[in-house]
Design an enzyme around this catalytic site. Structure first.
Site, short mmCIF file in Angstrom:
data_model
loop_
_atom_site.label_atom_id
_atom_site.label_comp_id
_atom_site.label_asym_id
_atom_site.label_seq_id
_atom_site.Cartn_x
_atom_site.Cartn_y
_atom_site.Cartn_z
N GLU A 213 0.80 -1.22 0.00
CA GLU A 213 0.00 0.00 0.00
C GLU A 213 0.83 1.27 0.00
O GLU A 213 1.99 1.27 0.41
CB GLU A 213 -0.92 0.00 1.22
CG GLU A 213 -2.07 -0.95 1.06
CD GLU A 213 -2.99 -0.94 2.25
OE1 GLU A 213 -4.20 -1.02 2.05
OE2 GLU A 213 -2.50 -0.84 3.38
N CYS B 157 -2.15 6.84 10.58
CA CYS B 157 -0.90 6.29 11.12
C CYS B 157 -1.21 4.99 11.84
O CYS B 157 -2.08 4.94 12.70
CB CYS B 157 -0.28 7.27 12.09
SG CYS B 157 0.48 8.66 11.27
#
Ligand code: SF4
Length: 363
Positions: free
Chosen positions: A96, A342
């Site tokens: 990703e 995150c």
């Protein structure tokens, strides 16, 4: 006789290409034009180029290949515009990339990209599911560069920065990562400034030393998370191989050679690393250096590691203000509603539901 392997665009600089294609008569000027067409504009091989013979172009086309990632999935956060892309590279492994929007300055709207450098990771950090996947393979330079090319093509504003904080430990794929960074910086390519490229590491000391020796112009980010060896060992197995003392020696050498402020990433974990003593240990560890500490909430869907409470956060920030005397900031973690925040990258998320996320991109 084995066929000669094709020379890959996106895998090398225009100068490298010129050297490898010199026997055909390709000049650095011509390879820069090709690089501009293929890397900057993300186009296929050109049918014609001014002042270049059809025959030469044909010979170059036959000797080269333009590899491309397959885009499998894209999600954009309606809340803050973070975007997550899922790619497949030269085999069945997927990884990703996250596009981070910086659109608040009219006339200077841009993106920063968080790219992956490996599929899986051998480092086994306790709060990171990519580590639990184990190491699968290194990405090729072109697979790193093409993450940026494809996202740039899909974007209305330019990509101005790249952080190597996606899946994997970039310093364990050193040669390919550095080559990719070089290609990303080329003025005839994506023209990303070297100072806007960050290489993050959990602390691979020999590679940090090599980075210093080779005077790489990119920013170095050290994922710290604990400033005392025993405590660090409990979460980051790398501490058994390259202990803090050795790591800090290498970081000090880097700073002495490069005169750069060093970034340290601190993944904040409730009840673990947010005490007065932790702030003191960071201050002791970095004494005499110019540093910046990035504070990032841990994001662990398994629930084993919790984000800081408001009180912990407040106390830790106060302790850092008192003890550190250097800049620190809490990093915004966007895209959480699309699992792009995150610590929320799920390397195989779209293909293998249930795979836990990589948090290296926090660093
Ligand atoms: S945090 Fe980074 S270095 Fe640690 S296991 Fe995850 S990807 Fe690897």
């Amino acid at each position: 006789m084995e066929p000669t392997p094709a020379i890959l665009f996106k895998d090398q600089t225009a100068l490298d290409l010129a050297e490898r294609l010199a026997h055909l008569g390709a000049t650095p000027k011509l390879t820069r034009k090709l690089q501009s067409h293929i890397v900057r504009n993300g186009q296929n091989f050109p049918k014609e180029i001014e002042q270049t013979s059809w025959r030469l172009l044909k010979q170059i086309e036959e000797a080269t290949r333009i590899p491309s990632l397959e885009l499998l999935d894209k999600r954009v956060s309606p809340r803050d515009g973070f975007a997550k892309y899922l790619f497949r590279g030269e085999d069945d492994q997927v990884f990703e990339t996250v596009r981070i929007p910086l659109l608040h300055r009219p006339g200077d709207e841009k993106y920063v990209m968080c790219v992956s450098s490996q599929v899986g990771c051998a480092m086994g950090c306790a709060f990171c599911a990519t580590g639990k996947m184990g190491f699968r393979r290194n990405l090729q330079s072109w697979e790193i560069v093409d993450q940026v090319i494809q996202v740039q093509k899909d974007s209305h504003h330019p990509v101005r920065g790249v952080v190597f904080m996606g899946m994997g430990e970039p310093m364990l794929n050193y040669d390919r990562v550095m080559k990719a960074a070089e290609v990303l910086c080329e003025p005839c390519g994506l023209a990303i400034q070297a100072k806007n490229i960050s290489i993050s590491t959990v602390g691979i000391v020999p590679a940090i030393r090599r980075f210093t020796r080779e005077r790489k112009p990119y920013r170095l980010v050290i994922s710290l998370t604990a400033a005392e060896s025993g405590k660090r060992k409990s979460l980051l197995p790398v501490e058994n191989v390259h202990p803090l003392e050795e790591l800090m020696e290498a970081v000090r050498e880097y700073q002495a050679a490069m005169k750069q402020r060093v970034m340290f990433a601190w993944t904040m974990i409730s009840g673990f690393n947010l005490g007065e003593e932790d702030a003191l240990q960071i201050a002791r560890l970095t004494a005499g250096m110019r540093v910046k500490i990035d504070l990032i909430d841990v994001n662990d869907p398994s629930g084993q590691f919790q984000k800081p409470t408001m009180e912990e956060l407040h106390n830790f920030r106060s302790a850092l203000s008192r003890e550190l005397g250097q800049p620190f900031a809490r990093r915004y973690s966007g895209g959480q509603d699309i699992d792009a925040g995150c610590g929320m990258l799920a390397g195989l998320g779209s293909l293998e539901p249930g795979c836990a996320p990589c948090v290296h991109r926090q660093a």
